[in-house]
Design an enzyme around this catalytic site. Structure first.
Site: not given
Ligand code: AHG
Ligand code: MN
Ligand code: MN
Length: 331
Positions: A70, A76, A99-100, A118, A120-121, A278
């Site tokens: 990511d 984050d 996660e980071e 996690d 920052l989600d 998560e």
């Molecule tokens: P994070 O920011 O911790 O990587 O989590 C993002 C996750 C979750 O929060 C969200 O439901 C999903 O990624 C969205 O994914 P898409 O953009 O593929 O829909």
């Molecule tokens: Mn997340």
């Molecule tokens: Mn995250």
């Protein structure tokens, strides 16, 4: 009104709530209480940063990727630092997996607990001022107290959680968590600098009319059962709601009834969301609130993790809706 399992008045502070329930916590000895306070403290600092995000240089990405591939946002990393520092200073956690970061961090203290987080989600929503969150799980260290931490300490089944929770940085900031005795939600009162009980004994409706999925994935879905389920939702004129922050989508479904789906796709054959950072925490909350969380054929909390960054398909929310998805997947 249904008696809440923990019968305390709305408006009681998180500290008073924890103190007055200390004796009922299966792990009463004060360390878990202090650990929850340390997490709450870090969330107040992150909340303050998030509220200034447009004014100070913490938006955008850092041009690096985490081990999950990511793109890391500045927030984050800032959130990761804040939570790691609070936990390290608090002394109740002896290790953190985030996660980071590629692997776990041994805090080299004699704390009884480990934390997976996690920090920052919903990072993609930071720059557009949409709700984001933090997700955390607390487990007991499995290795003997005198032994160093091993990866095994961070590969515990979700059912082993001592506590699971999230912070939702939204129009108001909320801390929602469970220690296995129901789910309670606290709203941050910034003028006091306190979380106060606002949602005692939260219950997830057993059925609902809201489904949450990234509709842009439609042509990437690999399971006919999921396509059939989504078709059924649309023919029943259900409401589609997708924020793109798991914590926000989950919280809305918890309050109103609904189901969130992140199925296997061509890009993410095992689903996108992470079991340890998560799914486990939210599955613990869902189940404690009367809801359900599964993959295609397994309760999330019963999965034996094989790697810290393992991804899983996730269907989570109202029990009847998750069960219907299972039926469709079996057809
Ligand atoms: P994070 O920011 O911790 O990587 O989590 C993002 C996750 C979750 O929060 C969200 O439901 C999903 O990624 C969205 O994914 P898409 O953009 O593929 O829909
Ligand atoms: Mn997340
Ligand atoms: Mn995250």
């Amino acid at each position: 009104m249904e008696k809440s399992r923990i019968d305390l008045p709305i408006g009681i502070t998180l500290d008073r709530f924890i103190k007055s329930n200390q004796s009922q916590y299966p792990n009463a000895a004060g360390e878990l209480s202090q650990l929850l306070r340390d997490i709450a403290l870090a969330s107040k600092v992150v909340n303050r940063e998030i509220n200034k995000a447009g004014l100070i240089d913490i938006m955008g990405n850092v041009g690096a990727q985490n081990s999950g591939g990511d793109h890391q946002q500045k927030l984050d990393l800032l959130a990761n630092t804040r939570f790691s520092r609070a936990l390290s200073k608090g002394g109740e956690a002896c290790g953190i997996a985030s996660e980071e970061t590629e692997s776990f961090i041994d805090l080299k203290n004699d704390g009884k607990y480990i934390v997976t987080i996690d920090p920052l989600d919903g990072s993609s929503n930071i720059d557009v001022n949409v709700s984001i969150g933090t997700i955390f799980s607390i487990y007991k260290k499995q290795s003997a107290p005198s032994q160093p931490l091993t990866e095994k300490d961070f590969l515990q089944k979700g059912r082993q959680q001592v506590a699971g929770g999230y912070i939702l940085y939204g129009p108001s900031t909320m801390l929602v968590f469970t220690t296995g005795m129901g789910v309670n939600g606290f709203t941050y009162e910034s003028t006091l600098g306190e979380y106060v009980l606002s949602h005692p004994s939260m219950q997830c409706k057993e059925d609902g009319k809201i489904f949450s999925i990234n509709d842009g994935l439609s042509y990437d879905l690999v399971d006919q059962g999921i396509k059939d389920y989504l078709h059924e939702c649309k023919t029943q004129r259900m409401t589609g709601r997708y924020i793109g922050s798991l914590v926000a989508d989950f919280h809305r479904n918890l309050l109103k009834g609904g189901v969130f789906l992140y199925p296997p796709t061509t890009q993410y054959p095992n689903g996108k969301l992470r079991l340890t950072f998560e799914a486990n925490a939210l599955a613990f909350i869902a189940e404690q609130a009367g809801g359900l969380a599964t993959t295609h054929n397994e309760n999330i909390l019963d999965i034996q993790p094989t790697s810290i960054h393992q991804r899983v398909p996730l269907y989570i929310g109202s029990r009847k809706m998750v069960a219907r998805i299972q039926e469709k997947l079996r057809q």
